[in-house]
Design an enzyme around this catalytic site. Structure first.
Site, PDB file in Angstrom:
ATOM      1  N   GLU A 116     -14.932 -10.389  -8.014  1.00  0.00           N
ATOM      2  CA  GLU A 116     -13.605  -9.818  -8.275  1.00  0.00           C
ATOM      3  C   GLU A 116     -12.628 -10.921  -8.632  1.00  0.00           C
ATOM      4  O   GLU A 116     -12.793 -12.047  -8.185  1.00  0.00           O
ATOM      5  CB  GLU A 116     -13.073  -9.123  -7.007  1.00  0.00           C
ATOM      6  CG  GLU A 116     -13.965  -8.032  -6.493  1.00  0.00           C
ATOM      7  CD  GLU A 116     -13.539  -7.547  -5.106  1.00  0.00           C
ATOM      8  OE1 GLU A 116     -12.445  -7.922  -4.636  1.00  0.00           O
ATOM      9  OE2 GLU A 116     -14.319  -6.802  -4.504  1.00  0.00           O
ATOM     10  N   LYS A 118      -9.596 -13.202  -8.081  1.00  0.00           N
ATOM     11  CA  LYS A 118      -8.852 -13.608  -6.898  1.00  0.00           C
ATOM     12  C   LYS A 118      -7.383 -13.610  -7.295  1.00  0.00           C
ATOM     13  O   LYS A 118      -6.932 -14.451  -8.068  1.00  0.00           O
ATOM     14  CB  LYS A 118      -9.273 -14.997  -6.441  1.00  0.00           C
ATOM     15  CG  LYS A 118      -8.610 -15.435  -5.161  1.00  0.00           C
ATOM     16  CD  LYS A 118      -9.266 -16.700  -4.651  1.00  0.00           C
ATOM     17  CE  LYS A 118      -8.740 -17.189  -3.317  1.00  0.00           C
ATOM     18  NZ  LYS A 118      -7.330 -17.026  -3.080  1.00  0.00           N
ATOM     19  N   ASP A 120      -3.478 -14.041  -7.203  1.00  0.00           N
ATOM     20  CA  ASP A 120      -2.578 -15.019  -6.598  1.00  0.00           C
ATOM     21  C   ASP A 120      -1.264 -14.329  -6.245  1.00  0.00           C
ATOM     22  O   ASP A 120      -0.265 -14.478  -6.938  1.00  0.00           O
ATOM     23  CB  ASP A 120      -2.356 -16.155  -7.599  1.00  0.00           C
ATOM     24  CG  ASP A 120      -1.764 -17.377  -6.937  1.00  0.00           C
ATOM     25  OD1 ASP A 120      -1.774 -17.425  -5.693  1.00  0.00           O
ATOM     26  OD2 ASP A 120      -1.295 -18.269  -7.655  1.00  0.00           O
ATOM     27  N   TYR A 234      -8.020  -4.048  -2.866  1.00  0.00           N
ATOM     28  CA  TYR A 234      -9.417  -4.461  -3.049  1.00  0.00           C
ATOM     29  C   TYR A 234     -10.238  -4.497  -1.766  1.00  0.00           C
ATOM     30  O   TYR A 234     -11.428  -4.708  -1.795  1.00  0.00           O
ATOM     31  CB  TYR A 234      -9.482  -5.847  -3.693  1.00  0.00           C
ATOM     32  CG  TYR A 234      -8.639  -6.875  -2.953  1.00  0.00           C
ATOM     33  CD1 TYR A 234      -9.001  -7.312  -1.685  1.00  0.00           C
ATOM     34  CD2 TYR A 234      -7.472  -7.378  -3.508  1.00  0.00           C
ATOM     35  CE1 TYR A 234      -8.221  -8.216  -0.995  1.00  0.00           C
ATOM     36  CE2 TYR A 234      -6.690  -8.297  -2.818  1.00  0.00           C
ATOM     37  CZ  TYR A 234      -7.070  -8.702  -1.568  1.00  0.00           C
ATOM     38  OH  TYR A 234      -6.287  -9.588  -0.888  1.00  0.00           O
ATOM     39  N   LYS A 331     -12.728 -21.152  -6.974  1.00  0.00           N
ATOM     40  CA  LYS A 331     -11.417 -21.332  -7.598  1.00  0.00           C
ATOM     41  C   LYS A 331     -11.550 -22.027  -8.946  1.00  0.00           C
ATOM     42  O   LYS A 331     -12.344 -22.953  -9.098  1.00  0.00           O
ATOM     43  CB  LYS A 331     -10.505 -22.148  -6.676  1.00  0.00           C
ATOM     44  CG  LYS A 331     -10.220 -21.412  -5.356  1.00  0.00           C
ATOM     45  CD  LYS A 331      -8.755 -21.118  -5.181  1.00  0.00           C
ATOM     46  CE  LYS A 331      -8.071 -22.175  -4.376  1.00  0.00           C
ATOM     47  NZ  LYS A 331      -6.636 -21.977  -4.224  1.00  0.00           N
ATOM     48  N   CYS A 425      22.014 -46.343 -10.884  1.00  0.00           N
ATOM     49  CA  CYS A 425      22.089 -44.890 -10.787  1.00  0.00           C
ATOM     50  C   CYS A 425      22.648 -44.325 -12.097  1.00  0.00           C
ATOM     51  O   CYS A 425      23.703 -44.756 -12.552  1.00  0.00           O
ATOM     52  CB  CYS A 425      22.973 -44.484  -9.615  1.00  0.00           C
ATOM     53  SG  CYS A 425      23.270 -42.696  -9.573  1.00  0.00           S
ATOM     54  N   CYS A 428      26.334 -42.707 -11.092  1.00  0.00           N
ATOM     55  CA  CYS A 428      27.486 -43.491 -10.634  1.00  0.00           C
ATOM     56  C   CYS A 428      27.379 -44.974 -10.964  1.00  0.00           C
ATOM     57  O   CYS A 428      28.313 -45.738 -10.714  1.00  0.00           O
ATOM     58  CB  CYS A 428      27.703 -43.294  -9.138  1.00  0.00           C
ATOM     59  SG  CYS A 428      26.420 -44.047  -8.131  1.00  0.00           S
ATOM     60  N   CYS A 443      19.662 -44.244  -4.825  1.00  0.00           N
ATOM     61  CA  CYS A 443      21.048 -44.613  -5.080  1.00  0.00           C
ATOM     62  C   CYS A 443      21.716 -44.752  -3.711  1.00  0.00           C
ATOM     63  O   CYS A 443      21.803 -43.780  -2.964  1.00  0.00           O
ATOM     64  CB  CYS A 443      21.756 -43.539  -5.898  1.00  0.00           C
ATOM     65  SG  CYS A 443      23.536 -43.811  -5.957  1.00  0.00           S
ATOM     66  N   CYS A 448      28.288 -41.187  -4.362  1.00  0.00           N
ATOM     67  CA  CYS A 448      27.723 -40.801  -5.666  1.00  0.00           C
ATOM     68  C   CYS A 448      27.945 -39.302  -5.885  1.00  0.00           C
ATOM     69  O   CYS A 448      27.517 -38.478  -5.066  1.00  0.00           O
ATOM     70  CB  CYS A 448      26.233 -41.119  -5.722  1.00  0.00           C
ATOM     71  SG  CYS A 448      25.439 -40.484  -7.211  1.00  0.00           S
TER      72      CYS A 448
HETATM   73  S1  IVH Z   1     -11.136 -10.414   0.120  1.00  0.00           S
HETATM   74  C1  IVH Z   1     -12.027 -11.987   4.284  1.00  0.00           C
HETATM   75  N1  IVH Z   1     -10.605 -10.148  -2.430  1.00  0.00           N
HETATM   76  O1  IVH Z   1      -7.236 -14.469  -1.140  1.00  0.00           O
HETATM   77  C2  IVH Z   1     -11.936 -11.503   2.900  1.00  0.00           C
HETATM   78  N2  IVH Z   1      -9.160 -11.499  -1.113  1.00  0.00           N
HETATM   79  O2  IVH Z   1      -8.532 -16.752  -0.050  1.00  0.00           O
HETATM   80  C3  IVH Z   1     -10.695 -11.944   2.244  1.00  0.00           C
HETATM   81  N3  IVH Z   1      -7.294 -12.459  -2.334  1.00  0.00           N
HETATM   82  O3  IVH Z   1      -6.520 -13.653   2.177  1.00  0.00           O
HETATM   83  C4  IVH Z   1     -10.098 -10.910   1.442  1.00  0.00           C
HETATM   84  N4  IVH Z   1      -7.781 -11.575  -4.268  1.00  0.00           N
HETATM   85  O4  IVH Z   1      -5.055 -12.648   0.333  1.00  0.00           O
HETATM   86  C5  IVH Z   1     -10.234 -10.714  -1.264  1.00  0.00           C
HETATM   87  N5  IVH Z   1     -10.250  -9.800  -4.670  1.00  0.00           N
HETATM   88  C6  IVH Z   1      -9.877 -10.348  -3.534  1.00  0.00           C
HETATM   89  C7  IVH Z   1      -8.731 -11.169  -3.409  1.00  0.00           C
HETATM   90  C8  IVH Z   1      -8.423 -11.742  -2.174  1.00  0.00           C
HETATM   91  C9  IVH Z   1      -6.935 -12.331  -3.609  1.00  0.00           C
HETATM   92  C10 IVH Z   1      -6.563 -13.271  -1.344  1.00  0.00           C
HETATM   93  C11 IVH Z   1      -6.416 -12.625   0.004  1.00  0.00           C
HETATM   94  C12 IVH Z   1      -7.157 -13.509   0.951  1.00  0.00           C
HETATM   95  C13 IVH Z   1      -7.201 -14.811   0.217  1.00  0.00           C
HETATM   96  C14 IVH Z   1      -8.429 -15.576   0.620  1.00  0.00           C
END
Ligand code: IVH
Length: 683
Positions: A116, A118, A120, A234, A331, A425, A428, A443, A448
């Site tokens: 899946e 990840k 942010d 998710y 990552k 600086c 000033c 500085c 300043c």
């Molecule tokens: S699964 C224990 N699925 O990333 C399982 N987490 O690095 C953790 N996150 O705390 C959750 N996308 O906040 C899962 N597809 C995804 C995710 C995901 C983002 C975040 C989540 C988690 C953190 C872990």
């Protein structure tokens, strides 16, 4: 690497990591990106694995940064099932090792995975009871988070009821189910809000994730509703009755979609690790088209039955340190782009630190146009030999501002001449001095104008006094018009002073003056933080407020008293002493008081509480109490929990598998309690 070399490096890494943790958790001001932090952690883990005799037996090294998001003003709610963390890797080999461990644990090569995106964003747990959305809770410390239901309910596209299905074979809606996901903001929405912030003279948010996190923690849901937060779901938390009809992650995802909830744009359900690797490649190729920012892939063992067999690592530790053996986060390396440096400018900060900034030929990087990037300091410019006119690689990892990583030397032309760092600086003209024992040029001029401006801004900012309406733009205006020169001047402003500044500005002027007056009795820690004492972030300011309870007592505190505060080293103590030792600073504090500032001390712990003023260190696993429960009991009894054992520790509360902390307690003669002894002490 020899044993002494390893020892030295381990110590160095631990100190560095601890310093970054402090910046990240206690001050919410990370200095390095997650990626760089992960690299430090990895190196430490690697050396500790090579030299197990040097590893810290009690080493609780979380594999990634997960703090505690709980904040004041929210009701705290326990998660039915803890929200845990995930192991990170940037490395294909490690991903394959993750699979190899599972093959061994499950006794079969035949493992199906989901891959899946990840996301942010900001983690949240939704509870649906008999199909109705009843709660939304932040991750908090993993066990207990903040109730943000009212805010989450403003998210368009999140149904407040699960859609019933006509399908007779579909599983019944659970009586109670926790569904986990991520709250995020699209880039364009992030830019829109930042634009408004800028116009209002408020601080800008560093990235969409910070803004989403800040928004979900607003106390006013009406304001939240004006920002277009989005959500994607998710994960499965607790479910009663036990999930029927979805016994795997992929079926759960399908069910969440069938209930009408927003889900990830795409996930892969594949067999074996080669297919996982292929899916990760496909994800990387398409992820920039998703609505949310992604920083990796989450690989999960698909079958819940297999997840249950392998379970979690770190059992007995705090929830936020638990991590599932059945999942792994891969990552992606941060995004980089190549562009040219048109000029190098320098910025003067509130402390006087002079920071060089590269003015770039605008370049698209991770979805945003980047025009400036930090060059950190003079030494870094020299080390990388960065010159105006050079082509450079800039990097942005979703955090902080972009940075110049390296020069593309093959593209250097003779016109690129070495950069000469200013000796004076830029604002000033005072001769710069080198920070003692550091890399920054400063500085030294207390007058300043740029330093003064930034100091006042810091004092009024959300992180300090939080004066309504006194953002950067207004501070700038007041300074240019000569209405204020120092921080205390703020409190002497009158409505009449402000009226000439804006056409029909009566309401504005009235509000600002009221906003200022209302903060005269702000919490003491806010005022201490606002003073801008070097080394003193918000967390340390709170410690100082608790210990000294007034500005006068703090000003009179000796070094001895200061270093006795848990977590305060010589350096912080000295910084506080030096600051109050300065005549001008003392005069400023006196002037603040003369202008009517009378900060409120924190509420006192119950008098005569058993652990009043005492510090307790927890280690190992207690028979019945979780770390959080023990912490709560200690704090309720007036005590404070600390992470490391020293001579100042009053008790060590030790359970099963206690490691080096217990050893240290014995060496130092600190009394050790077990759970029964602890309960007896509390009576
Ligand atoms: S699964 C224990 N699925 O990333 C399982 N987490 O690095 C953790 N996150 O705390 C959750 N996308 O906040 C899962 N597809 C995804 C995710 C995901 C983002 C975040 C989540 C988690 C953190 C872990």
């Amino acid at each position: 690497m020899t044993n002494p070399e390893a020892k030295a490096r381990i110590e160095q890494l631990r100190a560095e990591i601890a310093a970054h943790d402090e910046r990240y958790y206690r001050e919410a001001k990370p200095e390095i990106r997650d990626f760089e932090y992960d690299v430090l952690k990895k190196e430490l883990a690697w050396i500790e694995a090579e030299f197990p005799e040097l590893a810290d037996a009690a080493g609780e090294s979380p594999t990634q940064r997960v703090g505690d998001d709980r904040s004041e003003g929210f009701v705290r709610v326990k998660h039915r099932m803890a929200m845990t963390t995930l192991d990170n890797t940037y490395d294909e080999t490690e991903l394959r090792e993750f699979h190899a461990r599972l093959v061994k644990a499950l006794g079969t090569e035949d493992i199906c995975y989901t891959v899946e995106p990840k996301i942010d964003g900001v983690a949240v747990s939704l509870t649906y009871e008999n199909g109705k959305l009843t709660r939304a809770v932040t991750r908090g410390d993993g066990e207990e988070g903040d109730d943000v239901t009212a805010n989450v309910k403003t998210i368009r596209g999140l149904p407040h009821a699960l859609k019933p299905t006509d399908d007779l074979l579909a599983p019944p809606v659970p009586e109670i189910i926790e569904i986990r996901g991520e709250i995020f903001l699209r880039d364009e929405e992030f830019r829109r809000i930042n634009q408004l912030q800028e116009e209002a003279g408020e601080a800008l948010y560093a990235n969409p994730r910070n803004l989403a996190a800040g928004t979900i923690k607003q106390l006013d849901s009406k304001l939240v509703a004006t920002r277009r937060l989005e959500i994607v779901l998710y994960g499965l938390g607790a479910c009663e009755p036990v999930p029927a009809g979805f016994d795997s992650q992929s079926l759960f995802q399908a069910q969440v979609r069938a209930w009408g909830l927003p889900v990830v744009e795409k996930f892969w359900a594949v067999r074996g690790i080669d297919a996982v690797w292929e899916a990760i490649g496909e994800l990387d190729a398409m992820r920039r088209g998703f609505a949310y920012a992604t920083d990796g892939a989450v690989v999960k063992t698909d079958l819940f039955s297999q997840q249950a067999v392998v379970g979690y690592r770190g059992a007995g530790q705090a929830a936020r340190k638990l991590s599932p053996r059945w999942a792994c986060a891969y990552k992606f390396a941060p995004d980089r782009a190549e562009t040219r440096i048109n000029a190098i400018s320098v910025q003067v900060g509130r402390t006087g630190a002079v920071t060089p900034v590269a003015e770039l030929e605008p370049v698209l990087l991770a979805g945003t146009t980047v025009k400036r990037a930090t060059l950190h300091n003079a030494d870094e410019i020299a080390r990388k030999d960065v010159r105006v006119g050079d082509f450079v690689l800039v990097e942005k990892a979703g955090e902080i501002i972009p940075a110049v990583i390296e020069v593309v030397l093959s593209k250097r032309t003779p016109e690129c001449v070495a950069y000469v760092f200013p000796t004076e600086c830029p604002v000033c003209g005072t001769k710069l001095v080198r920070e003692e024992g550091g890399v920054k040029w400063m500085c030294p001029n207390a007058q300043c104008p740029e330093k003064v401006r930034r100091k006042i801004e810091h004092f009024a900012s959300k992180a300090s006094l939080d004066i309504d309406g006194l953002g950067e733009e207004v501070v700038d205006l007041l300074l240019t018009k000569g209405l204020i020169k120092t921080i205390p001047d703020i409190f002497r402003l009158k409505v009449e002073d402000l009226l000439p500044l804006k056409k029909s500005g009566e309401v504005w002027a009235g509000n600002l003056i009221n906003g200022i007056a209302a903060r005269k009795t702000a919490d003491l820690w806010r005022v201490i933080h606002g003073l801008g004492i070097p080394q003193v972030g918000a967390a340390s300011a709170k410690d100082l407020a608790r210990r000294f309870r007034s500005l006068d007592a703090l000003a009179a505190a000796g070094l001895n008293e200061l270093v006795q505060i848990e977590g305060f080293g010589e350096k912080t103590g000295e910084a506080v002493r030096t600051w109050f030792g300065d005549e001008a600073n003392r005069a400023m504090v006196a002037d603040l008081q003369a202008a009517g500032v009378a900060p409120s001390p924190p509420a006192e712990a119950a008098a005569g509480a058993v652990l009043a003023g005492k510090t307790v260190v927890l280690t190992g696993t207690l028979p019945t109490l979780s770390r959080e429960q023990a912490t709560e009991m200690i704090e309720a009894a007036g005590g404070k929990v600390s992470g490391s054992v020293s001579r100042k520790t009053h008790y060590v509360l030790a359970g099963e598998e206690a490691g080096s902390k217990l050893e240290k307690a014995k060496t130092l003669g600190v009394p050790v309690l077990d759970e029964a002894g602890f309960r007896a002490l509390l009576g």
